[in-house]
Design an enzyme around this catalytic site. Structure first.
Site, mmCIF file in Angstrom:
data_model
loop_
_atom_site.group_PDB
_atom_site.id
_atom_site.type_symbol
_atom_site.label_atom_id
_atom_site.label_comp_id
_atom_site.label_asym_id
_atom_site.label_seq_id
_atom_site.Cartn_x
_atom_site.Cartn_y
_atom_site.Cartn_z
ATOM 1 N N TYR A 134 -27.502 9.752 37.877
ATOM 2 C CA TYR A 134 -27.990 8.370 37.864
ATOM 3 C C TYR A 134 -27.050 7.519 37.008
ATOM 4 O O TYR A 134 -26.340 8.045 36.152
ATOM 5 C CB TYR A 134 -29.395 8.291 37.261
ATOM 6 C CG TYR A 134 -30.445 9.099 37.958
ATOM 7 C CD1 TYR A 134 -31.062 8.634 39.109
ATOM 8 C CD2 TYR A 134 -30.839 10.343 37.452
ATOM 9 C CE1 TYR A 134 -32.052 9.381 39.743
ATOM 10 C CE2 TYR A 134 -31.828 11.085 38.070
ATOM 11 C CZ TYR A 134 -32.430 10.593 39.222
ATOM 12 O OH TYR A 134 -33.395 11.336 39.852
ATOM 13 N N THR A 160 -27.235 8.604 42.727
ATOM 14 C CA THR A 160 -28.473 7.952 43.153
ATOM 15 C C THR A 160 -28.514 6.508 42.669
ATOM 16 O O THR A 160 -28.357 6.243 41.475
ATOM 17 C CB THR A 160 -29.686 8.723 42.617
ATOM 18 O OG1 THR A 160 -29.648 10.065 43.108
ATOM 19 C CG2 THR A 160 -30.983 8.067 43.061
ATOM 20 N N HIS A 282 -35.810 7.691 48.607
ATOM 21 C CA HIS A 282 -36.202 8.546 47.481
ATOM 22 C C HIS A 282 -37.469 9.333 47.806
ATOM 23 O O HIS A 282 -38.337 9.539 46.952
ATOM 24 C CB HIS A 282 -36.412 7.716 46.214
ATOM 25 C CG HIS A 282 -36.023 8.425 44.944
ATOM 26 N ND1 HIS A 282 -34.803 8.235 44.339
ATOM 27 C CD2 HIS A 282 -36.669 9.334 44.174
ATOM 28 C CE1 HIS A 282 -34.736 8.971 43.234
ATOM 29 N NE2 HIS A 282 -35.858 9.661 43.129
#
Length: 385
Positions: A134, A160, A282
């Protein structure tokens, strides 16, 4: 008849077993989605909006499911998706998942928030894996994680981008998964009493329960609440595509952007230097009431499929779903919940068996459609209903 008296075969078989084995707060953390879970359901159900064409009297004596995914020679167009805290669903769960993926010849993706570190996972197989990350506010932590991943032999980064802040996952509030007050603690303690097998195998023998990739950046690596506080402080809602360009400049390997749902964002990902992207909401865990990934896939594949690799995650439950995704423009798919259900239910062997079923379904489906190679799966072989 008890579910434990029959052999698990499908994802739903493993899901039912996982429900019986896991503390409820852990099962719902995996199984649940955001808000009313409309997108969670659509991810699965919308595959039924597409029908395959059955064609006969064609030579299908040489059906081949093999492909290449981000430079990885894969036995089928499937990779194991990153799942946070997979090591809480089976003892050292990430290592079991990686070994299962390796045995079936497909990529495994290590989550930033996995229990096992990237070094522990790669040591378990001796093979390269993919690493998911992330965007954190502390860019030095990102640089450190990338160096660790590269040193461990990672060649593909899955980044992500759909988590500027976590979605409203109401099951987690209901079960006390979110919260450190007395009521939450008592709720989780009561749920643990229903899973004595899990307590012994994972709770006791599966230690340490640290977030392995972040154990050196929190004050107390044995306290999961410390990780939650750190992660909550690191969500960066100011991130733009310029940050992805910066990431591209410091990461030498393949870069796959995960969390793209619109054509304009797919084009931006390509412009930022992505080698691939994952059409993903997601798993229905972020913004509820957005479209399913399979519905969004065709337009994105048509727009940028000749410029980068396209992957799909969310809702894939069998090999037929994989065929539909490939026919609609995906190079491959990532599966998350399915492999964790199998892991929780039957460990490494369960994941192997499930992946074997997926491959058999893909091979059989291709033969009955009259095709021998994945390249022959085209949109013309899918009917929308």
């Amino acid at each position: 008849m008890s579910i434990f008296n029959v052999n698990p075969v499908t994802v739903d078989d493993y899901r039912r077993r996982a429900l019986c084995r896991l503390p409820r707060f852990l099962f719902d953390y995996l199984d649940g989605g955001a808000n009313a879970e409309a997108t969670l359901a659509a991810n699965v159900n919308d595959f039924d909006r597409f029908r395959l064409k059955q064609r006969v009297m064609r030579n299908v004596d040489q059906v081949d499911t093999a492909t290449t995914l981000a430079g990885f020679d894969a036995a089928m167009p499937v990779a194991l998706a990153p799942v946070g805290m997979a090591g809480m669903y089976a003892r050292r769960g990430e290592t079991q998942g990686a070994r299962a993926a390796d045995s079936q010849g497909i990529p495994f993706t290590c989550s930033t928030l996995g229990i096992c570190s990237v070094e522990e996972i790669t040591a378990a197989t001796g093979k390269p894996i993919w690493f998911q990350l992330y965007m954190l506010r502390d860019r030095e932590v990102i640089k450190s994680l990338l160096k660790r991943a590269e040193a461990a032999g990672v060649t593909t980064l899955v980044f992500t981008v759909d988590l500027p802040l976590p979605g409203m996952r109401l099951r987690d509030y209901r079960n006390g998964m979110i919260g450190t007050n007395l009521r939450s603690k008592l709720s989780k303690a009561a749920q643990l009493t229903t899973s004595p097998g899990w307590i012994f195998d994972v709770g006791i023998k599966g230690k340490p329960h640290t977030i392995g990739n972040l154990s050196d950046v929190v004050p107390d690596p044995d306290d999961l609440n410390e990780y939650k506080a750190f992660i909550d402080s690191q969500f960066d809602s100011s991130v733009t595509w310029d940050d992805i360009a910066w990431l591209r400049s410091i990461w030498p390997g393949k870069l796959i952007i995960k969390g793209v749902m619109e054509v304009e964002d797919a084009q931006a990902a390509v412009n930022a230097g992505a080698d691939g992207l994952v059409v993903s909401n997601h798993g229905g865990r972020q913004l509820d009431s957005v479209a399913s990934g399979i519905v969004k896939l065709p337009a994105i594949a048509e727009a940028v499929g000749d410029q980068c690799e396209i992957y799909l995650d969310g809702g894939i439950r069998n090999g037929i779903d994989v065929i539909k995704a490939v026919a609609l423009g995906a190079n491959g798919v990532l599966i998350g919940r399915p492999w964790i259900y199998a892991l929780a239910a039957a460990g490494e062997q369960g994941v192997k068996d499930l992946l074997g079923t997926f491959q058999s379904e893909i091979r059989t489906g291709m033969a009955l459609m009259g095709v021998n190679n994945l390249s022959e799966l085209t949109p013309e072989l899918v009917e929308r209903v």
